[in-house]
Design an enzyme around this catalytic site. Structure first.
Site, PDB file in Angstrom:
ATOM      1  N   HIS A 209       2.283  -3.039  -6.945  1.00  0.00           N
ATOM      2  CA  HIS A 209       2.356  -1.769  -7.681  1.00  0.00           C
ATOM      3  C   HIS A 209       3.692  -1.040  -7.520  1.00  0.00           C
ATOM      4  CE1 HIS A 209       1.613  -0.007  -3.728  1.00  0.00           C
ATOM      5  NE2 HIS A 209       2.094   1.108  -4.225  1.00  0.00           N
TER       6      HIS A 209
HETATM    7  C1  UD1 Z   1       2.469   6.358  -6.107  1.00  0.00           C
HETATM    8  C2  UD1 Z   1       3.569   6.604  -5.071  1.00  0.00           C
HETATM    9  C3  UD1 Z   1       3.781   5.344  -4.253  1.00  0.00           C
HETATM   10  C4  UD1 Z   1       2.492   4.851  -3.651  1.00  0.00           C
HETATM   11  C5  UD1 Z   1       1.432   4.696  -4.738  1.00  0.00           C
HETATM   12  C6  UD1 Z   1       0.120   4.335  -4.115  1.00  0.00           C
HETATM   13  C7  UD1 Z   1       5.344   8.175  -5.736  1.00  0.00           C
HETATM   14  C8  UD1 Z   1       6.751   8.302  -6.180  1.00  0.00           C
HETATM   15  N1  UD1 Z   1       4.835   6.936  -5.712  1.00  0.00           N
HETATM   16  O1  UD1 Z   1       2.942   5.370  -6.999  1.00  0.00           O
HETATM   17  O2  UD1 Z   1       4.684   5.637  -3.193  1.00  0.00           O
HETATM   18  O3  UD1 Z   1       2.717   3.611  -3.021  1.00  0.00           O
HETATM   19  O4  UD1 Z   1       1.289   5.924  -5.446  1.00  0.00           O
HETATM   20  O5  UD1 Z   1      -0.743   3.717  -5.011  1.00  0.00           O
HETATM   21  O6  UD1 Z   1       4.709   9.169  -5.436  1.00  0.00           O
HETATM   22  N2  UD1 Z   1      -2.085   6.068 -13.063  1.00  0.00           N
HETATM   23  C9  UD1 Z   1      -3.296   5.989 -13.717  1.00  0.00           C
HETATM   24  N3  UD1 Z   1      -4.411   6.385 -13.029  1.00  0.00           N
HETATM   25  C10 UD1 Z   1      -4.366   6.883 -11.760  1.00  0.00           C
HETATM   26  C11 UD1 Z   1      -3.125   6.944 -11.125  1.00  0.00           C
HETATM   27  C12 UD1 Z   1      -1.984   6.540 -11.800  1.00  0.00           C
HETATM   28  O7  UD1 Z   1      -3.390   5.553 -14.861  1.00  0.00           O
HETATM   29  O8  UD1 Z   1      -5.399   7.253 -11.205  1.00  0.00           O
HETATM   30  C13 UD1 Z   1      -0.868   5.718 -13.816  1.00  0.00           C
HETATM   31  C14 UD1 Z   1      -0.024   6.970 -14.052  1.00  0.00           C
HETATM   32  O9  UD1 Z   1      -0.409   7.623 -15.188  1.00  0.00           O
HETATM   33  C15 UD1 Z   1       1.365   6.428 -14.122  1.00  0.00           C
HETATM   34  C16 UD1 Z   1       1.311   5.203 -13.209  1.00  0.00           C
HETATM   35  O10 UD1 Z   1      -0.049   4.873 -13.020  1.00  0.00           O
HETATM   36  O11 UD1 Z   1       1.666   6.030 -15.412  1.00  0.00           O
HETATM   37  C17 UD1 Z   1       1.985   5.457 -11.891  1.00  0.00           C
HETATM   38  O12 UD1 Z   1       1.394   6.540 -11.193  1.00  0.00           O
HETATM   39  P1  UD1 Z   1       2.269   7.443 -10.174  1.00  0.00           P
HETATM   40  O13 UD1 Z   1       1.364   8.357  -9.446  1.00  0.00           O
HETATM   41  O14 UD1 Z   1       3.416   8.045 -10.885  1.00  0.00           O
HETATM   42  O15 UD1 Z   1       2.911   6.436  -9.185  1.00  0.00           O
HETATM   43  P2  UD1 Z   1       2.307   5.176  -8.449  1.00  0.00           P
HETATM   44  O16 UD1 Z   1       2.958   3.960  -8.998  1.00  0.00           O
HETATM   45  O17 UD1 Z   1       0.835   5.257  -8.423  1.00  0.00           O
HETATM   46  N1  UDP Z   2      -6.500  -0.139  -1.639  1.00  0.00           N
HETATM   47  C1  UDP Z   2      -7.795  -0.042  -2.126  1.00  0.00           C
HETATM   48  N2  UDP Z   2      -8.078  -0.624  -3.319  1.00  0.00           N
HETATM   49  C2  UDP Z   2      -7.160  -1.309  -4.052  1.00  0.00           C
HETATM   50  C3  UDP Z   2      -5.843  -1.417  -3.531  1.00  0.00           C
HETATM   51  C4  UDP Z   2      -5.550  -0.808  -2.342  1.00  0.00           C
HETATM   52  O1  UDP Z   2      -8.651   0.567  -1.485  1.00  0.00           O
HETATM   53  O2  UDP Z   2      -7.500  -1.798  -5.135  1.00  0.00           O
HETATM   54  C5  UDP Z   2      -6.171   0.502  -0.366  1.00  0.00           C
HETATM   55  C6  UDP Z   2      -5.564  -0.420   0.663  1.00  0.00           C
HETATM   56  O3  UDP Z   2      -6.571  -1.078   1.384  1.00  0.00           O
HETATM   57  C7  UDP Z   2      -4.752   0.537   1.509  1.00  0.00           C
HETATM   58  C8  UDP Z   2      -4.266   1.553   0.502  1.00  0.00           C
HETATM   59  O4  UDP Z   2      -5.159   1.463  -0.613  1.00  0.00           O
HETATM   60  O5  UDP Z   2      -5.574   1.187   2.456  1.00  0.00           O
HETATM   61  C9  UDP Z   2      -2.878   1.226   0.092  1.00  0.00           C
HETATM   62  O6  UDP Z   2      -2.533   1.931  -1.034  1.00  0.00           O
HETATM   63  P1  UDP Z   2      -1.401   1.466  -2.033  1.00  0.00           P
HETATM   64  O7  UDP Z   2      -1.167   0.011  -1.904  1.00  0.00           O
HETATM   65  O8  UDP Z   2      -1.774   2.008  -3.355  1.00  0.00           O
HETATM   66  O9  UDP Z   2      -0.142   2.316  -1.549  1.00  0.00           O
HETATM   67  P2  UDP Z   2       0.954   2.122  -0.413  1.00  0.00           P
HETATM   68  O10 UDP Z   2       0.274   1.861   0.874  1.00  0.00           O
HETATM   69  O11 UDP Z   2       1.854   1.009  -0.839  1.00  0.00           O
HETATM   70  O12 UDP Z   2       1.704   3.417  -0.438  1.00  0.00           O
END
Ligand code: UD1
Ligand code: UDP
Length: 359
Positions: A209
């Site tokens: 991601h």
């Molecule tokens: C964010 C964090 C990242 C973290 C990740 C965990 C920042 C800069 N990035 O990245 O560090 O590792 O979360 O998962 O804060 N979206 C949905 N539904 C949701 C959530 C997101 O559709 O419930 C879509 C958003 O609309 C957007 C994309 O996913 O288009 C990215 O979401 P965003 O929160 O901007 O960043 P992440 O890639 O999730």
């Molecule tokens: N996780 C989860 N379901 C998923 C993917 C990740 O519960 O489908 C959990 C995972 O076990 C870990 C946390 O989410 O505890 C990690 O989040 P993510 O990978 O989104 O973010 P990061 O740790 O890279 O910031």
């Protein structure tokens, strides 16, 4: 009684906050007000964690998401500022390195409210990552810096941030607390193996991601190519993050493996417990693989969790297809062995609460 305002907004923050919120309730001398920025908002990215892990219902729940980083952070700043003015907390508590983390820390700092940062001191030394910028800025304006590892302490010392006016302390990792606490429930309650027809001990678990991978067509294509090649030989299961889903569609990249919606924490822990190996660019999953004695192939060019690499528990493969395939082949026959304890003893949350309650 110490009053804290906790700011969370993304999936990994819900998991970390679940461990600390439980310890706060046990501690008895801290009152927590919970603020959810709404950065993650789908049921499978947010509410499911509150339900499964019994995280208290947020006192404030905004809906700030799906826009540019600056817009998102600016909107969060406004909302968090109002909440701080109303609640007058002794501390604002933030986790990790997301936009919600930075917004919480910055809003507090502007109002001269001390900031406590869980997962302080981590560095990838890659300033192109939004997370690196968020964590450096957050550490700079925090007064209680809770570090999961020795490396994190060292990084803060190196940057001159470990000064006597601050608490800079190694607490262990709150994700380890959560993993230990929920492991049995996950094992007992999850039915994910049956529903996805997974052969225990024989499948590869993949998550992707990170913006540096998803938003770069060349890198995402290389990862997809590696996954599709691996899935000719192994079962490969991939709970798909919405960011990745969107980019795969945009680039028209076909995935030929077992793809699911993002799964809840119990299913994810169950998937890790019974997989053969983890391939991921997630920060949290790299550690969780280690907690459950699985090798991890890290789909990034660097990691903040360097002890895993040095200890031989993970391999940095980036998006190099040959290296990914070679690493899977090498590690699938190798027994996991690691005698070191990298992330504390499962009581990081209690240690953090002790420091929070001592104003
Ligand atoms: C964010 C964090 C990242 C973290 C990740 C965990 C920042 C800069 N990035 O990245 O560090 O590792 O979360 O998962 O804060 N979206 C949905 N539904 C949701 C959530 C997101 O559709 O419930 C879509 C958003 O609309 C957007 C994309 O996913 O288009 C990215 O979401 P965003 O929160 O901007 O960043 P992440 O890639 O999730
Ligand atoms: N996780 C989860 N379901 C998923 C993917 C990740 O519960 O489908 C959990 C995972 O076990 C870990 C946390 O989410 O505890 C990690 O989040 P993510 O990978 O989104 O973010 P990061 O740790 O890279 O910031």
């Amino acid at each position: 009684m110490t009053k804290i305002l906790t700011v969370i907004g993304t999936r990994p923050q819900f998991i970390k906050a679940a461990a600390v919120s439980r310890a706060i309730q046990e501690n008895g001398s801290i009152r927590e007000v919970l603020l959810h920025t709404g950065q993650h908002y789908d049921d499978v990215m947010s509410d499911i964690f509150f339900r499964e892990m019994h995280i208290p219902k947020p006192d404030y729940h905004f809906s700030i998401n799906n826009s540019t980083h600056a817009t998102m952070t600016a909107q969060m700043l406004e909302g968090i500022e109002s909440a701080i003015i109303k609640e007058k907390p002794d501390y604002v508590l933030v986790y990790g390195d997301t936009n919600s983390t930075l917004a919480g820390a910055l809003a507090a700092s502007k109002l001269h409210v001390p900031v406590a940062h869980v997962e302080a001191g981590l560095r990838s030394f890659n300033m192109d990552m939004p997370e690196e910028v968020n964590r450096i800025l957050t550490d700079r304006i925090s007064t209680k810096l809770f570090c999961p590892t020795d490396t994190a302490i060292h990084n803060l010392e190196h940057e001159g941030l470990a000064t006597p006016d601050k608490i800079v302390v190694k607490t262990g990792d709150v994700m380890y607390d959560a993993a230990l606490y929920y492991a049995k429930q996950a094992h007992d309650k999850s039915t994910i193996h049956e529903s996805l027809k997974l052969k225990k001990g024989e499948y590869l678990l993949v998550t992707v991601h990170r913006a540096e991978n998803t938003d770069d067509k060349r890198r995402l294509s290389a990862i997809v190519d590696a996954i599709n090649t691996l899935s000719k030989r192994y079962q490969v299961v991939l709970p798909l993050h919405p960011r990745t889903k969107k980019m795969l569609e945009q680039y028209s990249l076909p995935l030929n493996c077992i793809v699911t919606e993002p799964v809840g924490y119990f299913d994810m822990i169950a998937l890790i417990q019974d997989c053969m190996m983890v391939l991921t660019d997630s920060g949290g999953l790299q550690k969780e693989a280690y907690f459950f004695h699985k090798y991890c192939i890290t789909l990034r060019d660097q990691t903040e969790w360097v002890e895993l690499m040095k200890g031989g528990c993970s391999v940095i493969a980036g998006t190099n297809k040959e290296l990914i395939l070679e690493s899977v082949a090498t590690m699938c026959d190798k027994e996991f062995h690691n005698g070191s304890v990298f992330y504390g003893d499962g009581h990081a949350s209690q240690v953090i609460c002790n420091y929070l309650s001592a104003k």
